[in-house]
Design an enzyme around this catalytic site. Structure first.
Site, short mmCIF file in Angstrom:
data_model
loop_
_atom_site.label_atom_id
_atom_site.label_comp_id
_atom_site.label_asym_id
_atom_site.label_seq_id
_atom_site.Cartn_x
_atom_site.Cartn_y
_atom_site.Cartn_z
N LYS A 25 0.84 -1.21 0.00
CA LYS A 25 0.00 0.00 0.00
C LYS A 25 0.87 1.25 0.00
CE LYS A 25 -0.89 1.89 3.96
NZ LYS A 25 -1.37 2.22 5.31
N SER A 26 1.85 1.26 0.90
CA SER A 26 2.65 2.47 1.07
C SER A 26 3.46 2.78 -0.19
CB SER A 26 3.59 2.32 2.27
OG SER A 26 2.81 2.26 3.45
N ARG A 30 2.81 5.99 -2.83
CA ARG A 30 3.93 6.89 -3.14
C ARG A 30 4.21 6.91 -4.64
NH1 ARG A 30 4.50 5.56 1.93
NH2 ARG A 30 5.80 6.70 3.40
N ASP A 52 -7.55 1.91 -0.09
CA ASP A 52 -6.58 3.00 0.06
C ASP A 52 -5.95 3.43 -1.26
OD1 ASP A 52 -7.08 3.05 2.77
OD2 ASP A 52 -4.98 2.92 3.37
N ASN A 94 -10.49 6.56 4.76
CA ASN A 94 -9.67 6.55 5.97
C ASN A 94 -8.21 6.26 5.62
OD1 ASN A 94 -8.91 6.69 8.63
ND2 ASN A 94 -9.85 4.76 9.25
N GLY A 96 -4.82 7.36 5.67
CA GLY A 96 -3.94 8.35 6.28
C GLY A 96 -2.92 8.87 5.27
N ARG A 124 -8.42 11.77 12.92
CA ARG A 124 -6.97 11.50 12.89
C ARG A 124 -6.23 12.81 12.60
NH1 ARG A 124 -5.88 6.49 9.15
NH2 ARG A 124 -3.86 6.64 10.17
N SER A 171 4.87 9.94 10.73
CA SER A 171 5.91 10.20 9.73
C SER A 171 5.30 10.64 8.42
CB SER A 171 6.72 8.92 9.51
OG SER A 171 5.92 7.95 8.84
N SER A 198 7.95 5.92 13.25
CA SER A 198 7.84 5.20 11.97
C SER A 198 8.88 5.68 10.95
CB SER A 198 6.44 5.40 11.35
OG SER A 198 5.41 5.04 12.23
N ASP A 313 2.37 -0.84 12.84
CA ASP A 313 1.27 -1.52 12.12
C ASP A 313 1.27 -3.03 12.38
OD1 ASP A 313 0.58 0.90 11.06
OD2 ASP A 313 0.99 0.39 8.97
N LYS A 340 -4.55 5.46 14.82
CA LYS A 340 -4.66 4.78 13.52
C LYS A 340 -6.15 4.56 13.19
CE LYS A 340 -0.15 4.20 13.38
NZ LYS A 340 0.79 4.60 12.37
N GLU A 341 -6.46 3.51 12.45
CA GLU A 341 -7.84 3.27 12.03
C GLU A 341 -8.79 3.17 13.22
OE1 GLU A 341 -5.22 2.64 10.56
OE2 GLU A 341 -5.43 1.87 8.53
N HIS A 385 -8.89 -2.90 9.32
CA HIS A 385 -8.33 -4.07 8.61
C HIS A 385 -7.34 -4.84 9.46
CE1 HIS A 385 -4.85 -1.38 6.99
NE2 HIS A 385 -5.43 -0.78 7.99
N ARG A 386 -6.46 -4.13 10.17
CA ARG A 386 -5.41 -4.85 10.93
C ARG A 386 -5.98 -5.55 12.16
NH1 ARG A 386 -1.70 -4.07 7.65
NH2 ARG A 386 -1.31 -2.00 6.80
N LYS A 411 -9.45 -2.34 3.06
CA LYS A 411 -8.63 -1.11 3.07
C LYS A 411 -7.26 -1.36 2.44
CE LYS A 411 -7.30 2.71 6.11
NZ LYS A 411 -5.86 2.92 6.02
O1 LIG Z 1 3.85 6.49 5.17
C1 LIG Z 1 3.19 5.45 5.18
O2 LIG Z 1 2.92 4.82 4.13
C2 LIG Z 1 2.72 4.92 6.48
C3 LIG Z 1 3.28 5.35 7.65
C4 LIG Z 1 2.87 4.83 8.97
O3 LIG Z 1 2.09 5.81 9.62
P1 LIG Z 1 2.65 6.80 10.77
O4 LIG Z 1 3.85 7.49 10.25
O5 LIG Z 1 1.49 7.72 11.00
O6 LIG Z 1 2.98 5.94 11.96
C5 LIG Z 1 2.04 3.56 8.86
O7 LIG Z 1 1.42 3.29 10.09
C6 LIG Z 1 1.01 3.66 7.77
O8 LIG Z 1 0.26 2.47 7.65
C7 LIG Z 1 1.65 3.91 6.44
C1 LIG Z 2 -2.23 3.04 9.86
C2 LIG Z 2 -2.51 2.52 8.67
O1 LIG Z 2 -2.88 3.21 7.60
P1 LIG Z 2 -2.94 4.75 7.20
O2 LIG Z 2 -2.26 5.55 8.28
O3 LIG Z 2 -2.20 4.83 5.91
O4 LIG Z 2 -4.39 5.07 7.06
C3 LIG Z 2 -2.39 1.06 8.45
O5 LIG Z 2 -2.46 0.64 7.28
O6 LIG Z 2 -2.24 0.29 9.40
#
Ligand SMILES: O=C(O)C1=C[C@@H](OP(=O)(O)O)[C@@H](O)[C@H](O)C1
Ligand SMILES: C=C(OP(=O)(O)O)C(=O)O
Length: 428
Positions: A25-26, A30, A52, A94, A96, A124, A171, A198, A313, A340-341, A385-386, A411
């Site tokens: 996902k991350s 990006r 996401d 949702n 982030g 959040r 982060s 993170s 996570d 988080k979620e 999801h987690r 998600k």
């Molecule tokens: O940059 C990212 O892709 C993520 C950073 C982390 O969040 P935080 O930096 O808020 O801990 C992680 O928990 C999230 O699932 C994805």
């Molecule tokens: C915290 C998570 O997601 P995000 O912050 O990207 O919504 C996650 O995937 O566990």
């Protein structure tokens, strides 16, 4: 959350086989953003299709970026970040990542944008990112005055220059500023104050940016420097399997004393969550890093004391393993699990206790007494999801586990339960 749907988990000993996990996902989000900011066509292979990433694609399309899909390959036609005006709400559900990553880019767009998310995303925080940008003269209006979404963004340029920002809560704020660098009016110098949670995600951002031709200098601790107007170059880019999604399969091997291989993920991964394999090793598992994937062989499990600041996570995953380990496991320095979620510290404690397990809630984690779970339970999943994926693992050992609203895994991993049940069915 949909309490009318549920999945019952069968007990299974020695779960063995191979699992194919979708793309990260991350990295997908990006790479999507960076490709949109490049000028020309990029192809992302093994991209993740989930809520996401759909949110990311929809928002970028609303901003005028062409994206086409062929299976798990995305073709993106970037326009150098010349985003078009958009009167419709940019809705991030949702996610982030998208809630944070889009803000600097929209500042460099045209007109006024409204960014919004679901009820949880509206809780959040964005405050540290908003404060840092406002100090640089940006006009950002949190419509409800909460420091969260919904947000009105008045485009007036992404200034760049020296930007101070707290890295304590997320982060994602830092990654957001970094990816805006090609649109910045000046060299971008990010000064990270009061620590960085993170941090491996910031390194991931730098690595994906570098793969698209950016110049990111992180040689000084707490400082990131990116020279102005260095454009991203379009390219073909292969996305590795998602390490956080893989964690449930590694943990399943640990919990059932089985042997599971996850394909398309390697020791030199960009994803910090893969470090949970070191934790599983400490707990008594064997980890084999192979040419086409990573295998975990479960063993006799013992408790650990682990700082999970860089990989929160996967803290619920490690917590599920700890439930079957000899001794008391402490997971700590992961307070941002609460934003988080759902509040994952409180939710893990509440749900684990339903099995009779002993778990102590800490401000920044929990202490779990191994082998204290006694009975199955109906687990709530908090639209997280987690929570659904981690709680399902408990059912591999304890009869009578039911996971409510299994669809919430969409998600990041829509097929999670199919992949798990296929693995169970094919295991000897
Ligand atoms: O940059 C990212 O892709 C993520 C950073 C982390 O969040 P935080 O930096 O808020 O801990 C992680 O928990 C999230 O699932 C994805
Ligand atoms: C915290 C998570 O997601 P995000 O912050 O990207 O919504 C996650 O995937 O566990």
């Amino acid at each position: 959350m949909n309490r009318d749907t549920y999945t019952d988990i069968p007990v299974k000993a020695n779960l063995s086989g191979e699992a194919e996990i979708p793309g990260s996902k991350s990295i997908t989000n990006r790479a999507l953003i960076i490709s949109a900011l490049a000028t020309g066509k990029s192809v992302l292979r093994n991209a993740l299709e989930s809520i996401d990433t759909q949110v990311a694609r929809t928002c970028l399309e609303q901003l005028g970026i062409g994206i086409s899909l062929n299976g798990t390959d995305y073709t993106i036609t970037g326009n150098g970040g010349k985003f078009k005006p958009c009167n419709d709400i940019l809705y991030v559900e949702n996610a982030g990542t998208m809630a944070r990553f889009l803000i600097p880019l929209l500042l460099a767009g045209q007109g006024e944008y409204t960014l919004d998310g679901n009820a949880r995303m509206r809780q959040r925080p964005l405050k540290d990112l908003l404060e840092s940008l406002r100090a640089g003269g940006c006009k950002l209006t949190d419509i409800n005055g909460t420091g969260c979404l919904p947000l009105k963004i008045t485009a007036g340029g992404f200034p760049g220059g020296r930007m101070e920002i707290s890295g304590r809560n997320s982060s994602q704020y830092i990654s957001a500023l970094m990816m805006g660098a090609p649109l910045a009016q000046r060299d971008l110098e990010i000064i990270i104050q009061d620590g960085l949670v993170s941090h491996t995600y910031v390194e991931m951002t730098a690595q994906v940016m570098a793969a698209f031709g950016a110049d990111v200098d992180m040689s000084q601790a707490g400082r990131i420097f990116i020279p102005k107007k260095r454009r991203f170059s379009p390219r073909e880019y292969v996305i590795e399997a998602d390490a956080s999604s893989a964690s449930y399969f590694f943990a399943a091997a640990a919990i059932t004393r089985g042997r599971v291989k996850v394909k398309n993920i390697f020791r030199n991964s960009l994803q910090g969550d893969l470090k949970m394999l070191d934790v599983l090793e400490q707990m008594g598992c064997e980890v084999v890093y192979g040419a086409d994937g990573i295998t975990v062989q479960g063993g006799s499990l013992r408790a650990v004391d682990v700082n999970m600041n860089t990989m929160s996570d996967v803290a619920p995953t490690v917590a599920a393993v700890a439930l079957f380990a000899e001794g008391q496991t402490r997971i700590w320095d992961a307070e941002n699990m609460r934003i988080k979620e759902c509040d994952r510290i409180s939710a893990v404690c509440t749900e684990f206790r339903k099995t009779g397990a002993q778990i102590e809630e800490l401000r920044d984690g929990f202490v779990i007494t191994g082998n204290s779970a006694k009975t199955g339970a109906v687990f709530e999943t908090y639209d997280d999801h987690r929570m659904a994926m981690a709680l399902s693992l408990i059912g591999l050992r304890i009869p009578g586990v039911r996971v409510l609203d299994p669809g919430c895994t969409a998600k990041t991993f829509p097929d999670y339960f199919d992949v798990l049940f296929r693995l169970i069915a094919s295991s000897p």
